[in-house]
Design an enzyme around this catalytic site. Structure first.
Site, mmCIF file in Angstrom:
data_model
loop_
_atom_site.group_PDB
_atom_site.id
_atom_site.type_symbol
_atom_site.label_atom_id
_atom_site.label_comp_id
_atom_site.label_asym_id
_atom_site.label_seq_id
_atom_site.Cartn_x
_atom_site.Cartn_y
_atom_site.Cartn_z
ATOM 1 N N SER A 139 0.825 -1.194 0.000
ATOM 2 C CA SER A 139 0.000 0.000 0.000
ATOM 3 C C SER A 139 0.872 1.263 0.000
ATOM 4 O O SER A 139 1.781 1.397 0.822
ATOM 5 C CB SER A 139 -0.887 -0.042 1.259
ATOM 6 O OG SER A 139 -1.633 1.134 1.411
ATOM 7 N N SER A 191 -4.688 13.423 -4.131
ATOM 8 C CA SER A 191 -5.556 14.599 -4.122
ATOM 9 C C SER A 191 -5.055 15.747 -3.271
ATOM 10 O O SER A 191 -5.533 16.858 -3.397
ATOM 11 C CB SER A 191 -6.931 14.196 -3.620
ATOM 12 O OG SER A 191 -6.834 13.782 -2.274
ATOM 13 N N HIS A 219 -9.567 10.995 -8.251
ATOM 14 C CA HIS A 219 -9.277 12.388 -8.614
ATOM 15 C C HIS A 219 -8.824 12.528 -10.059
ATOM 16 O O HIS A 219 -8.198 13.533 -10.423
ATOM 17 C CB HIS A 219 -8.265 12.994 -7.647
ATOM 18 C CG HIS A 219 -8.862 13.195 -6.298
ATOM 19 N ND1 HIS A 219 -9.605 14.314 -5.972
ATOM 20 C CD2 HIS A 219 -8.910 12.379 -5.216
ATOM 21 C CE1 HIS A 219 -10.046 14.186 -4.738
ATOM 22 N NE2 HIS A 219 -9.650 13.026 -4.256
ATOM 23 N N THR A 247 -14.959 7.515 -8.388
ATOM 24 C CA THR A 247 -16.124 8.086 -7.728
ATOM 25 C C THR A 247 -17.036 8.726 -8.769
ATOM 26 O O THR A 247 -16.578 9.125 -9.843
ATOM 27 C CB THR A 247 -15.729 9.152 -6.680
ATOM 28 O OG1 THR A 247 -16.919 9.604 -6.020
ATOM 29 C CG2 THR A 247 -15.067 10.363 -7.317
ATOM 30 N N LYS A 250 -17.284 13.368 -7.672
ATOM 31 C CA LYS A 250 -16.341 14.466 -7.869
ATOM 32 C C LYS A 250 -16.496 15.001 -9.295
ATOM 33 O O LYS A 250 -17.468 15.681 -9.580
ATOM 34 C CB LYS A 250 -14.943 14.034 -7.448
ATOM 35 C CG LYS A 250 -14.922 13.850 -5.915
ATOM 36 C CD LYS A 250 -13.680 13.254 -5.316
ATOM 37 C CE LYS A 250 -13.876 13.061 -3.806
ATOM 38 N NZ LYS A 250 -12.804 12.319 -3.152
ATOM 39 N N THR A 279 -26.984 -3.233 1.305
ATOM 40 C CA THR A 279 -27.322 -1.820 1.364
ATOM 41 C C THR A 279 -28.199 -1.465 0.166
ATOM 42 O O THR A 279 -28.064 -2.054 -0.913
ATOM 43 C CB THR A 279 -26.024 -0.966 1.405
ATOM 44 O OG1 THR A 279 -26.360 0.378 1.716
ATOM 45 C CG2 THR A 279 -25.273 -1.004 0.099
ATOM 46 N N THR A 365 -6.067 14.295 7.387
ATOM 47 C CA THR A 365 -6.154 14.263 5.930
ATOM 48 C C THR A 365 -4.757 14.428 5.319
ATOM 49 O O THR A 365 -4.450 13.824 4.298
ATOM 50 C CB THR A 365 -7.110 15.378 5.440
ATOM 51 O OG1 THR A 365 -8.345 15.252 6.149
ATOM 52 C CG2 THR A 365 -7.380 15.273 3.960
HETATM 53 C C1 LIG Z 1 -12.988 11.314 -2.035
HETATM 54 C C2 LIG Z 1 -12.113 10.102 -2.165
HETATM 55 C C3 LIG Z 1 -12.648 8.819 -2.103
HETATM 56 C C4 LIG Z 1 -14.063 8.576 -1.695
HETATM 57 O O1 LIG Z 1 -14.952 8.904 -2.711
HETATM 58 P P1 LIG Z 1 -16.449 9.344 -2.299
HETATM 59 O O2 LIG Z 1 -17.235 9.069 -3.512
HETATM 60 O O3 LIG Z 1 -16.365 10.788 -1.919
HETATM 61 O O4 LIG Z 1 -16.844 8.489 -1.139
HETATM 62 C C5 LIG Z 1 -11.834 7.736 -2.386
HETATM 63 N N1 LIG Z 1 -10.527 7.911 -2.699
HETATM 64 C C6 LIG Z 1 -9.973 9.139 -2.731
HETATM 65 C C7 LIG Z 1 -8.548 9.266 -3.087
HETATM 66 C C8 LIG Z 1 -10.738 10.267 -2.449
HETATM 67 O O5 LIG Z 1 -10.180 11.465 -2.432
#
Ligand SMILES: *Cc1c(COP(=O)(O)O)cnc(C)c1O
Length: 406
Positions: A139, A191, A219, A247, A250, A279, A365
């Protein structure tokens, strides 16, 4: 013995205040069709107009007319929610269509939707490593919290390699027996620093040591590559990565997460991952919006080009003014502050006096001592806005007696 729960909770919160990293959420509404303009509900005199500089709706697709229209149409056609898990009543035709669209985006056989990018990382990594007996996960040191959670929940052995350090990764890979299942987990665009992983070289190592690869393109999807398939699309190496994760919240501007991979791998995750199975599936309204967004960005590069141009302009504007802009090679423009209290103070002044909204980024973060302001200019941020922002920052840097480069 009498247990004072409230005292323990208070102490936990007080620790955050002492470190200057207690989180305050800014209460805003975005103005549809006028992004990055928004209204802020901080004061008592009604909403105040602000400019948003830290949104992950990178390309303003969350307000794109095609996306909004698709969501309105879906809402009127099928109603609000999906009504169930994917297995029990919640597998709508929108979900099926979007998975096909995402599989095609990444040149994979299959894709699988989750309720967020966080859940997709957590569920996939935890499940994959459980299914592979004795698996070792390699990782990257800067991997996102959701990947770390998945790796931890898999219960398997983890080896952390220094960020983007191929030599260190190879050293760790060579140290594990050849017949041990291996998975290398990393991101494409990081990010908080805005740098990019050497994906092809990581895949070379994966080939050499017979490891699977997992790349978080959160990202990058929508923003890089001729069709918005991310850095693997731009660099032509999507076929080399076992699992690509992204995602929908974003650059695609809506909500949700996904993986794209072979039919076999997707079938395993679909069948074994609790975070997928137990879910309610995403609302068809959201999925319809994402479908419109992904389809649009597959054929339109105007938004991507606008974003890259804005990022280049803002970086050079900051650099010329002597502001400590970090060496990002992407659309992310981080300004190093190095102190949580100062980062918050700058952010507060920007909002109160300049109507500029940028959130301070603190531990966990980013590592302690690297607190920063993270700007995400997009196609809708104008040169005039960026020049004004630079002037405001120079004024505040002076006021707080912080050093500017010559
Ligand atoms: C924001 C983020 C996620 C999570 O994505 P969400 O759709 O917001 O839950 C996963 N990996 C990275 C690198 C992120 O910045």
């Amino acid at each position: 013995m009498f247990m004072d729960y409230n005292r323990i909770f208070t102490q936990a919160i007080d620790r955050l205040h002492e470190e200057g990293r207690y989180r305050v959420f800014i209460d805003i509404l975005r103005n549809k069709g006028a992004f990055p303009n928004a209204r802020c509900f901080a004061g008592h005199n009604g909403p105040k107009p602000i400019t948003v500089w830290c949104s992950n709706d990178y390309l303003a697709m969350g307000q794109h007319p095609k996306v909004v229209a698709a969501m309105e149409e879906a809402l009127h056609d099928v109603g609000a929610g999906s009504g169930g898990t994917r297995n029990i009543g919640g597998n709508t035709h929108y979900h099926v269509d979007l998975e096909a669209e995402l599989a095609d985006l990444h040149c994979k056989d299959s894709a699988l939707l989750f309720t967020s990018g966080y859940v997709s990382n957590e569920a996939t990594l935890a499940t994959l490593a459980k299914v592979l007996p004795g698996c070792v996960i390699f990782s990257d040191a800067l991997n996102h919290a959701s990947m770390i959670a998945g790796i931890r929940n898999s219960g398997c052995e983890k080896r952390v390699f220094r960020h983007n350090d191929l030599e260190h990764l190879e050293e760790l890979l060579a140290d594990v027996p050849a017949d041990t299942p291996k998975l290398i987990a990393f991101e494409s665009v990081y990010s908080m620093d805005g740098d990019v992983a050497p994906i092809d070289a990581i895949c070379d190592l994966a080939d050499k040591y017979n490891a699977l690869t997992y790349c978080d393109e959160v990202h990058a999807v929508g923003m890089y590559g001729p069709r918005g398939g991310g850095i693997t699309d731009r660099d032509g190496c999507a076929h080399r990565v076992t699992i690509i994760e992204g995602t929908l919240g974003k650059a695609f501007g809506v909500m949700g997460g996904y993986i794209a991979a072979s039919k076999m791998v997707v079938d395993v995750i679909r069948s074994y991952a609790p975070g997928f199975i137990f879910t309610t599936s995403l609302s068809p309204v959201l999925v319809a919006g994402v479908l419109a967004s992904v389809r649009h960005l597959k054929s339109s590069s105007v938004e991507r080009e606008g974003q890259q141009a804005a990022a280049a302009f803002l970086k050079s504007s900051f650099a010329q003014a002597g502001l400590p802009v970090m060496p990002s090679t992407t659309h992310i423009v981080p300004l190093m502050v190095g102190d949580p209290v100062k980062a918050k103070r700058i952010s507060d002044i920007l909002l109160a006096e300049y109507g500029v909204y940028v959130q301070p980024i603190n531990y966990p973060t980013v590592p302690r001592g690297t607190e920063r302001l993270r700007f995400t200019p997009g196609p809708a941020h104008t040169h005039a806005m960026m020049i004004e922002l630079t002037k405001a920052l120079v004024e505040i840097w002076g006021r707080l007696e912080m050093r500017l480069a010559a």
